[in-house]
Design an enzyme around this catalytic site. Structure first.
Site, mmCIF file in Angstrom:
data_model
loop_
_atom_site.group_PDB
_atom_site.id
_atom_site.type_symbol
_atom_site.label_atom_id
_atom_site.label_comp_id
_atom_site.label_asym_id
_atom_site.label_seq_id
_atom_site.Cartn_x
_atom_site.Cartn_y
_atom_site.Cartn_z
ATOM 1 N N TRP A 287 7.484 -19.920 2.888
ATOM 2 C CA TRP A 287 7.693 -18.578 2.337
ATOM 3 C C TRP A 287 9.105 -18.237 2.770
ATOM 4 O O TRP A 287 9.367 -17.902 3.917
ATOM 5 C CB TRP A 287 6.666 -17.606 2.930
ATOM 6 C CG TRP A 287 6.760 -16.229 2.373
ATOM 7 C CD1 TRP A 287 7.300 -15.131 2.962
ATOM 8 C CD2 TRP A 287 6.251 -15.784 1.121
ATOM 9 N NE1 TRP A 287 7.167 -14.044 2.156
ATOM 10 C CE2 TRP A 287 6.535 -14.406 1.021
ATOM 11 C CE3 TRP A 287 5.600 -16.418 0.055
ATOM 12 C CZ2 TRP A 287 6.176 -13.646 -0.101
ATOM 13 C CZ3 TRP A 287 5.253 -15.663 -1.048
ATOM 14 C CH2 TRP A 287 5.528 -14.298 -1.119
ATOM 15 N N CYS B 89 5.345 -18.968 7.177
ATOM 16 C CA CYS B 89 5.167 -20.284 6.560
ATOM 17 C C CYS B 89 3.993 -20.952 7.246
ATOM 18 O O CYS B 89 3.478 -20.443 8.240
ATOM 19 C CB CYS B 89 6.391 -21.172 6.779
ATOM 20 S SG CYS B 89 7.930 -20.450 6.217
ATOM 21 N N LYS C 55 -2.319 -7.421 -8.653
ATOM 22 C CA LYS C 55 -1.351 -7.440 -7.544
ATOM 23 C C LYS C 55 0.069 -7.258 -8.078
ATOM 24 O O LYS C 55 0.869 -6.533 -7.510
ATOM 25 C CB LYS C 55 -1.483 -8.770 -6.790
ATOM 26 C CG LYS C 55 -0.581 -8.890 -5.573
ATOM 27 C CD LYS C 55 -1.078 -8.036 -4.431
ATOM 28 C CE LYS C 55 -0.117 -7.968 -3.281
ATOM 29 N NZ LYS C 55 -0.312 -6.727 -2.497
ATOM 30 N N GLU D 182 0.457 7.975 0.065
ATOM 31 C CA GLU D 182 0.040 6.582 0.225
ATOM 32 C C GLU D 182 -1.413 6.507 0.715
ATOM 33 O O GLU D 182 -2.179 5.648 0.271
ATOM 34 C CB GLU D 182 1.002 5.861 1.172
ATOM 35 C CG GLU D 182 0.645 4.420 1.509
ATOM 36 C CD GLU D 182 0.533 3.491 0.312
ATOM 37 O OE1 GLU D 182 0.914 3.874 -0.804
ATOM 38 O OE2 GLU D 182 0.024 2.379 0.496
ATOM 39 N N ASN E 66 8.075 -22.525 11.414
ATOM 40 C CA ASN E 66 7.630 -21.223 10.919
ATOM 41 C C ASN E 66 8.244 -20.174 11.842
ATOM 42 O O ASN E 66 8.064 -20.250 13.056
ATOM 43 C CB ASN E 66 6.097 -21.173 10.959
ATOM 44 C CG ASN E 66 5.543 -19.758 10.853
ATOM 45 O OD1 ASN E 66 4.514 -19.439 11.425
ATOM 46 N ND2 ASN E 66 6.219 -18.909 10.120
ATOM 47 N N GLY E 67 8.976 -19.220 11.260
ATOM 48 C CA GLY E 67 9.577 -18.173 12.083
ATOM 49 C C GLY E 67 11.012 -17.935 11.671
ATOM 50 O O GLY E 67 11.448 -18.369 10.593
ATOM 51 N N ARG F 73 -0.148 -18.614 3.590
ATOM 52 C CA ARG F 73 0.984 -18.229 4.430
ATOM 53 C C ARG F 73 2.330 -18.381 3.715
ATOM 54 O O ARG F 73 3.358 -17.967 4.224
ATOM 55 C CB ARG F 73 1.024 -19.096 5.699
ATOM 56 C CG ARG F 73 -0.234 -19.056 6.517
ATOM 57 C CD ARG F 73 -0.101 -19.950 7.734
ATOM 58 N NE ARG F 73 0.987 -19.512 8.572
ATOM 59 C CZ ARG F 73 0.899 -18.535 9.474
ATOM 60 N NH1 ARG F 73 -0.244 -17.908 9.635
ATOM 61 N NH2 ARG F 73 1.935 -18.191 10.183
ATOM 62 N N LYS G 103 -4.314 4.574 -1.344
ATOM 63 C CA LYS G 103 -5.136 3.506 -0.754
ATOM 64 C C LYS G 103 -6.612 3.788 -0.987
ATOM 65 O O LYS G 103 -7.370 2.917 -1.381
ATOM 66 C CB LYS G 103 -4.902 3.389 0.767
ATOM 67 C CG LYS G 103 -3.654 2.709 1.230
ATOM 68 C CD LYS G 103 -3.629 1.221 1.100
ATOM 69 C CE LYS G 103 -3.110 0.687 -0.173
ATOM 70 N NZ LYS G 103 -1.823 0.897 -0.667
ATOM 71 N N GLU H 5 -7.631 3.455 -4.764
ATOM 72 C CA GLU H 5 -7.559 2.139 -5.408
ATOM 73 C C GLU H 5 -8.628 1.162 -4.918
ATOM 74 O O GLU H 5 -9.098 0.340 -5.701
ATOM 75 C CB GLU H 5 -6.155 1.526 -5.376
ATOM 76 C CG GLU H 5 -5.586 1.192 -4.038
ATOM 77 C CD GLU H 5 -4.131 0.707 -4.099
ATOM 78 O OE1 GLU H 5 -3.664 0.212 -5.131
ATOM 79 O OE2 GLU H 5 -3.450 0.831 -3.060
ATOM 80 N N HIS I 22 -0.819 26.444 -3.762
ATOM 81 C CA HIS I 22 -0.458 26.599 -5.175
ATOM 82 C C HIS I 22 -1.441 25.890 -6.101
ATOM 83 O O HIS I 22 -1.104 25.607 -7.243
ATOM 84 C CB HIS I 22 0.965 26.092 -5.404
ATOM 85 C CG HIS I 22 1.989 26.802 -4.582
ATOM 86 N ND1 HIS I 22 2.235 28.159 -4.717
ATOM 87 C CD2 HIS I 22 2.809 26.379 -3.591
ATOM 88 C CE1 HIS I 22 3.164 28.530 -3.849
ATOM 89 N NE2 HIS I 22 3.518 27.461 -3.144
HETATM 90 C C1 G6P Z 1 0.650 -2.966 -8.408
HETATM 91 C C2 G6P Z 1 -0.004 -3.244 -7.067
HETATM 92 C C3 G6P Z 1 0.452 -2.215 -6.037
HETATM 93 C C4 G6P Z 1 1.963 -2.176 -5.955
HETATM 94 C C5 G6P Z 1 2.596 -1.949 -7.331
HETATM 95 C C6 G6P Z 1 4.095 -2.166 -7.290
HETATM 96 O O1 G6P Z 1 0.154 -1.789 -8.944
HETATM 97 O O2 G6P Z 1 -1.404 -3.199 -7.193
HETATM 98 O O3 G6P Z 1 -0.079 -2.538 -4.759
HETATM 99 O O4 G6P Z 1 2.359 -1.145 -5.079
HETATM 100 O O5 G6P Z 1 2.071 -2.885 -8.275
HETATM 101 O O6 G6P Z 1 4.330 -3.513 -7.020
HETATM 102 P P1 G6P Z 1 5.629 -4.108 -6.372
HETATM 103 O O7 G6P Z 1 5.385 -5.588 -6.329
HETATM 104 O O8 G6P Z 1 6.762 -3.743 -7.285
HETATM 105 O O9 G6P Z 1 5.786 -3.486 -5.033
#
Ligand code: G6P
Length: 608
Positions: free
Chosen positions: A74, A2, A603, A482, A98-99, A27, A486, A489, A505
């Site tokens: 948050w 927060c 996002k 992953e 905050n915490g 935040r 990364k 993307e 394979h």
């Molecule tokens: C979008 C974002 C990813 C995320 C995915 C799932 O594609 O760009 O970064 O992993 O959605 O989102 P979520 O909010 O369900 O983790």
């Protein structure tokens, strides 16, 4: 996570505090509030929703006064609704925090037994009650806060304002950030520098275990034990934009570096070291249900799916429960066999991803128990689930998920350990050893982050590659997926993640000297087998980048070696993912792509 702020000066403070909160909105932004001393008493305005809602409220019902505190939230404890928004007030005391106060449950019980009535579901409100009680005993505000801190366990940055004294604000910090700015006849404190910059560039960063009293004329800082602190202000030269990103070039880089803190916050209050167990009241999975459930089904998309793969692996290996991980976007369309006896775990940073939400609803209709592992309190998936295990990573702004991924790994690891204990698959002794190691992982992440410069050099060496491969076995196979996600993307380099054993394979046909192959080689039960796979890559001249715990492992095999601290096999991904995130970041940055908002992506994806 927060944002808090406190102002003591000569100007009308409500607009100043509101503007400061705007600078802290990164935040947290699910509710906000402000308390101002109008010369006679405290006046409070709070509102659920974005800061603009509070702004509208203040326009309709203004506050006047030159001393005040504010908060943008948050949510961690209690939904993002008005009665949970800060400041929390008890008697003549208003507090923003905050915490996470770890021992809030026992403190609340004690205070309720003493007749105290609570008006929120937050952990913060106990602080207001404790300070109020201490001032009633005759302590000054400063001493009342000090006495209260002695009772608190956990993380906090707090600002406290008293109705009987319009001249000061008392601050304290432990494990959450707090910075005090010194202006001309004005003192302003906040969670982060951007909130101060319009007023001053001379700041004092408070340290853990310090408390401070600010008045118009200055700050008095002491350690909890009463030792005075004389730390002169330092001048910050950041631009506002730089300050909002904590001095980092992009939010993604900042969020990568925030991971140890996000992990600590996610573990806080849940790992019970003394009992070798986990606090699991949020899960909605009773010990009885944990013992009798037949299967765990993980549902997720994108990065969260990779965390789900980790969860599946650990639930099987640690808790000995059959487990599957499914892409939520596929799950619904194959008439899945799911229902009673299944625990369905919906993993999502946003809690709003349409595919994950729809898949979890489908499973719920068919009688499964739903557990949400989400980062956003009160999000759609959290609301429809029977229980929610929140990751406490704070808002994530970079589109590519980093700190939420590792927080998810931690949450799912805790779930696996909890199930293992309830089902007798995990002895107290083994659980104790694992939990002791788990709380040490944030430090190991910090060590891995300290090597960023070396990873950047490797990124520079491979930045022109057209394709890249990521290989890992066992738990590291999800890390490989992953790592590849990364890279593609944010840098638009074509990348594939593979389980090491699958190389022969097919993908091996792609390998030549132009192909960077990132190989995950931690000292775990898969190391020998992985080394054979790396030999296969080397024999085709592949450009091996080895992530290892022991440098000798990659001798004569790797062009580049990245050493990370060793941890228990179960937690290895939390550490090995760090250099992969950094590698992707630096490749993307050197290629000049839009790191925080990569092309074609969003996002939160609320369409199916
Ligand atoms: C979008 C974002 C990813 C995320 C995915 C799932 O594609 O760009 O970064 O992993 O959605 O989102 P979520 O909010 O369900 O983790």
């Amino acid at each position: 996570m927060c944002g808090i702020i406190g102002y003591v000066g000569h100007e009308e403070c409500a607009p100043i505090i509101l503007e400061g909160l705007r600078r802290l909105e990164y935040r947290g932004y699910d509710s906000a509030g402000i308390a101002v001393h109008d010369g006679q008493a405290l006046r409070v305005r709070r509102a659920a929703g974005k800061l603009s809602v509070l702004g509208d409220l203040l326009a309709r019902e203004p506050l006047r006064g030159t001393v005040g505190i504010g908060h943008t939230r948050w949510a961690t404890h209690g939904k993002p609704v008005e009665h949970n928004a800060h400041p929390h007030v008890s008697g003549g005391i208003a507090v923003v925090h905050n915490g996470i106060i770890e021992n809030h449950v026992e403190l609340k019980r004690r205070l309720q037994a003493e007749g105290r009535v609570f008006s929120s579901d937050t952990d913060t409100e106990i602080v207001a009650h404790l300070v109020d009680l201490a001032t009633q005993r005759g302590l000054s505000l400063f001493e009342a806060v000090r006495a209260t801190l002695a009772e608190l366990r956990g993380a906090y940055a707090i600002a406290v304002l008293a109705g009987n004294d319009a001249s000061k604000i008392v601050l304290a910090k432990n494990a959450s950030p707090l910075v005090v700015g010194k202006g001309d006849g004005v003192m302003i404190a906040a969670s982060d520098v951007p909130a101060l910059l319009q007023h001053t560039r001379d700041v004092i960063f408070l340290e853990d275990g310090e408390l401070a009293e600010i008045t118009r004329d200055g700050a008095r800082i002491e350690r909890l034990d009463g030792t005075p602190v004389n730390r002169p202000p330092q001048r910050v030269h950041w631009s506002m934009m730089q300050a909002e990103r904590g001095g980092y070039k992009h939010f993604m880089l900042k969020e990568i570096h925030e991971q140890p803190r996000a992990l600590e916050d996610t573990l806080r209050g849940r790992v019970l070291l003394e009992e070798s167990d986990l606090e699991a009241s949020e899960l909605g999975v009773t010990p009885e249900a944990a013992r009798t459930l037949k299967r765990v089904v993980f549902l997720a998309c994108g990065t969260s799916y990779h965390a789900a793969l980790h969860g599946r692996y650990l639930v099987e290996s640690v808790a000995r429960v059959p487990a599957v991980a499914e892409l939520a976007s596929e799950f619904r369309y194959r008439d899945p066999v799911v229902g009673e006896g299944d625990l369905v775990v919906a993993v999502s940073q946003s809690g709003e991803t349409a595919d994950t939400l729809a898949a979890a609803k489908e499973a719920k209709e068919r009688g499964a128990q739903i557990l949400a592992v989400v980062n956003v309190q009160g999000s759609a998936i959290a609301r429809m689930a029977h229980g929610a295990l929140y990751t406490h990573a704070g808002p994530e702004i970079g589109v590519a998920s980093t700190k939420c991924f590792t927080a998810q790994l931690a949450a799912l690891t805790m779930l696996a350990l909890y199930l293992g204990r309830r089902r007798g698959a995990l002895t107290a002794e083994r659980a104790g050893a694992l939990l002791t190691e788990l709380v040490a992982v944030p430090h190991k992440m910090r060590d891995a982050l300290a090597d960023a410069k070396h990873v950047e050099d490797i990124a520079r060496a491979i930045m022109h590659a057209r394709d890249a491969l990521f290989l890992g076995r066992g738990l590291s196979s999800a890390v490989a997926l992953e790592g590849a996600l990364k890279l593609k993307e944010i840098s638009y380099v074509h990348a594939e993640g593979y389980a090491g054993g699958e190389m022969k394979h097919g993908p091996l046909a792609l390998v030549d000297r132009n192909m960077p192959v990132v190989c995950l080689l931690p000292d775990d039960s898969t190391l020998e087998k992985m080394l054979s796979n790396v030999q296969e890559v080397r024999a085709r001249d592949g450009n091996v980048i080895a992530v290892v715990n022991t440098e000798e492992v990659a001798q004569n095999l790797a062009t580049h070696t990245i050493k990370v601290p060793r941890t228990a096999e179960e937690f290895t991904p939390l550490v090995t993912i760090v250099p992969l995130q950094l590698l992707s970041y630096y490749v993307a940055d050197h290629r000049g792509t839009d790191v925080d908002q990569p092309r074609n992506l969003a996002k939160t994806v609320t369409v199916e």
